[in-house]
Design an enzyme around this catalytic site. Sequence first.
Site, PDB file in Angstrom:
ATOM      1  N   GLU A 363      -9.922  -1.311   0.535  1.00 46.34           N
ATOM      2  CA  GLU A 363      -8.547  -0.684   1.096  1.00 46.34           C
ATOM      3  C   GLU A 363      -8.836  -0.649   2.569  1.00 46.34           C
ATOM      4  O   GLU A 363      -8.401   0.334   3.361  1.00 46.34           O
ATOM      5  CB  GLU A 363      -8.091   0.567   0.453  1.00 46.34           C
ATOM      6  CG  GLU A 363      -7.680   0.144  -1.107  1.00 46.34           C
ATOM      7  CD  GLU A 363      -6.697   0.962  -1.590  1.00 46.34           C
ATOM      8  OE1 GLU A 363      -5.868   1.456  -0.971  1.00 46.34           O
ATOM      9  OE2 GLU A 363      -6.671   0.755  -2.854  1.00 46.34           O
TER      10      GLU A 363
HETATM   11  N1  CAA Z   1       3.434  -0.101   8.574  1.00 49.67           N
HETATM   12  C1  CAA Z   1       4.084  -0.889   8.499  1.00 49.67           C
HETATM   13  N2  CAA Z   1       3.931  -2.156   9.297  1.00 49.67           N
HETATM   14  C2  CAA Z   1       2.780  -2.419   9.991  1.00 49.67           C
HETATM   15  C3  CAA Z   1       1.781  -1.705   9.427  1.00 49.67           C
HETATM   16  C4  CAA Z   1       1.951  -0.338   8.627  1.00 49.67           C
HETATM   17  N3  CAA Z   1       1.027   0.544   8.562  1.00 49.67           N
HETATM   18  N4  CAA Z   1       0.591  -2.037  10.129  1.00 49.67           N
HETATM   19  C5  CAA Z   1       0.782  -3.166  10.721  1.00 49.67           C
HETATM   20  N5  CAA Z   1       2.253  -3.340  10.649  1.00 49.67           N
HETATM   21  C6  CAA Z   1       2.906  -4.534  10.939  1.00 49.67           C
HETATM   22  C7  CAA Z   1       2.994  -4.634  12.449  1.00 49.67           C
HETATM   23  O1  CAA Z   1       4.086  -3.630  12.965  1.00 49.67           O
HETATM   24  C8  CAA Z   1       3.083  -5.894  12.777  1.00 49.67           C
HETATM   25  O2  CAA Z   1       4.433  -6.259  12.532  1.00 49.67           O
HETATM   26  P1  CAA Z   1       5.511  -7.138  13.672  1.00 49.67           P
HETATM   27  O3  CAA Z   1       4.718  -8.556  13.762  1.00 49.67           O
HETATM   28  O4  CAA Z   1       6.909  -7.385  13.013  1.00 49.67           O
HETATM   29  O5  CAA Z   1       5.594  -6.616  14.754  1.00 49.67           O
HETATM   30  C9  CAA Z   1       2.297  -6.648  11.667  1.00 49.67           C
HETATM   31  O6  CAA Z   1       2.299  -5.802  10.556  1.00 49.67           O
HETATM   32  C10 CAA Z   1       1.285  -6.997  12.148  1.00 49.67           C
HETATM   33  O7  CAA Z   1       0.669  -6.038  12.611  1.00 49.67           O
HETATM   34  P2  CAA Z   1      -0.823  -6.193  13.607  1.00 49.67           P
HETATM   35  O8  CAA Z   1      -0.586  -6.950  14.753  1.00 49.67           O
HETATM   36  O9  CAA Z   1      -1.222  -4.839  13.861  1.00 49.67           O
HETATM   37  O10 CAA Z   1      -1.793  -6.855  12.559  1.00 49.67           O
HETATM   38  P3  CAA Z   1      -3.272  -7.133  12.713  1.00 49.67           P
HETATM   39  O11 CAA Z   1      -3.560  -8.574  12.203  1.00 49.67           O
HETATM   40  O12 CAA Z   1      -3.794  -6.786  14.226  1.00 49.67           O
HETATM   41  O13 CAA Z   1      -4.054  -6.392  11.260  1.00 49.67           O
HETATM   42  C11 CAA Z   1      -4.646  -4.419  10.091  1.00 49.67           C
HETATM   43  C12 CAA Z   1      -3.685  -4.963  10.998  1.00 49.67           C
HETATM   44  C13 CAA Z   1      -4.589  -2.870  10.347  1.00 49.67           C
HETATM   45  C14 CAA Z   1      -6.101  -4.818  10.717  1.00 49.67           C
HETATM   46  C15 CAA Z   1      -4.544  -4.958   8.795  1.00 49.67           C
HETATM   47  O14 CAA Z   1      -4.614  -6.354   8.758  1.00 49.67           O
HETATM   48  C16 CAA Z   1      -5.535  -4.434   7.710  1.00 49.67           C
HETATM   49  O15 CAA Z   1      -4.977  -3.183   7.497  1.00 49.67           O
HETATM   50  N6  CAA Z   1      -6.428  -5.173   7.154  1.00 49.67           N
HETATM   51  C17 CAA Z   1      -7.120  -4.378   6.181  1.00 49.67           C
HETATM   52  C18 CAA Z   1      -6.509  -5.011   4.795  1.00 49.67           C
HETATM   53  C19 CAA Z   1      -6.891  -4.201   3.858  1.00 49.67           C
HETATM   54  O16 CAA Z   1      -6.900  -2.934   3.792  1.00 49.67           O
HETATM   55  N7  CAA Z   1      -7.312  -4.660   2.578  1.00 49.67           N
HETATM   56  C20 CAA Z   1      -7.523  -4.044   1.464  1.00 49.67           C
HETATM   57  C21 CAA Z   1      -7.137  -4.820   0.200  1.00 49.67           C
HETATM   58  S1  CAA Z   1      -6.676  -4.017  -1.032  1.00 49.67           S
HETATM   59  C22 CAA Z   1      -7.817  -3.310  -1.958  1.00 49.67           C
HETATM   60  O17 CAA Z   1      -8.942  -3.189  -1.563  1.00 49.67           O
HETATM   61  C23 CAA Z   1      -7.109  -2.552  -3.335  1.00 49.67           C
HETATM   62  C24 CAA Z   1      -8.346  -2.348  -4.241  1.00 49.67           C
HETATM   63  O18 CAA Z   1      -8.661  -3.010  -4.978  1.00 49.67           O
HETATM   64  C25 CAA Z   1      -9.251  -1.052  -4.201  1.00 49.67           C
END
Ligand code: CAA
Length: 380
Positions: A363
């Site tokens: 996550e």
């Molecule tokens: N809420 C709404 N929108 C969001 C957001 C949020 N919290 N965070 C980002 N966004 C939107 C941004 O506004 C942007 O939108 P626009 O292009 O329309 O402006 C878009 O998403 C892209 O955002 P970023 O440019 O910030 O994206 P990024 O590529 O730099 O990455 C990140 C952002 C936070 C690193 C994201 O990729 C991330 O969270 N990565 C980790 C993924 C993760 O947590 N995976 C877990 C897998 S699930 C799991 O593990 C479940 C399980 O089994 C236990």
Amino acid sequence: MNFEFTEEQLMIKQAAGDYARRELIKDVIERDTNAIFPTQHVKNLAELGFFGMMVDPKYGGGGMDTISYVLALEEISKIDSSLAVIMSVHNSLACYGIEKYGNEAQKEKYLPDLASGNKIGAFLLSEPEAGSDATMQRTTAEDKGDHYLVNGTKNWITSADSASVYLVLAQSNSEKKHHGINALILDKNTPGISLGPHEDKMGMRSSDTHSVMFTDVKVPKENRIGEDGFGFKFAMKLLEGGRIGIASQAMGIAAGALDLSINYSKERKAFGTEISNHQAIAFKMSDMAVKIENARNLCLKAAWLKDNGKSYSLAGAMAKQYAADIAMEVTTEAVQIHGGYGYVKEYHVERLFREAKLTQIYEGTSEIQKIVISRTILKD
Ligand code: CAA
């Protein structure tokens, strides 16, 4: 500010703790050793209302708040964090995702079974080449008019085998990059879905983790959540709340390790006295307690913000990063306090140590939380 819990919140904490101490403890080592999914415990906990905790009662849920959820996850994680991750993905991602962002027909179709625990939910975002960089979805959902055709592979899926309801992220228009990603609800028994082998994990061994393959899987358009291209935002919004669940799990693992250390240190004697009387040991436990209390407060603050309709993205990321990191530190010290006994299964702390590690990975890794935190505090 009010640091007191309500009577209902305390009852939920008590019920979760009682079940964990009475039932989960009995077979937790065996389930961990043999990687056995806790089918009966899931049923029992669902009957107690822990598998649709926050879902609106009109869909069969418990209508509880996020604070109660944090308290319940802490208690379960103290004893069995494999069960806690099953609960967390089910409640924070599957149930919440459909309830908050699904349309009425989707809620009526899926929530009652999820909220009663008749069906378990899974969240399929990660892929072999899209983990931290979640925008790089290679699974495709080709628009075929009245349906999508889904092809690709998802990785590290919690409850992949035991779940019946999948929330799947897939790319429908790669030219639009992450704006082309859709979120689809899939029934696991849809033709064309197959599972990879059970992952033989270091910890959380009693939760089932697999890769999931999609080959020409036909998904009706009505199963899409939100507008076309809403999928990435949907995933990010869900993970904000999911991280409160995993943070609570990590904090619970740490709290469980401290409980075990306190008990052990009062029984074990060295140099003529219980080891709790040695400052070298007592100070370790003092440091552990402060870290756990900080983590608990971060989890509860994030939960409070969510319950009160305020932004909880930053608080959830802080809680997740801090709780996961201290869970690793605290469980390391717990093994140290137990000495040789800490290195064998019977004393539980070696399992908690292995389980803590995963909370820094899934996550969103601790490094990803730092991206979220630093971007937020540097924004203004
Ligand atoms: N809420 C709404 N929108 C969001 C957001 C949020 N919290 N965070 C980002 N966004 C939107 C941004 O506004 C942007 O939108 P626009 O292009 O329309 O402006 C878009 O998403 C892209 O955002 P970023 O440019 O910030 O994206 P990024 O590529 O730099 O990455 C990140 C952002 C936070 C690193 C994201 O990729 C991330 O969270 N990565 C980790 C993924 C993760 O947590 N995976 C877990 C897998 S699930 C799991 O593990 C479940 C399980 O089994 C236990």
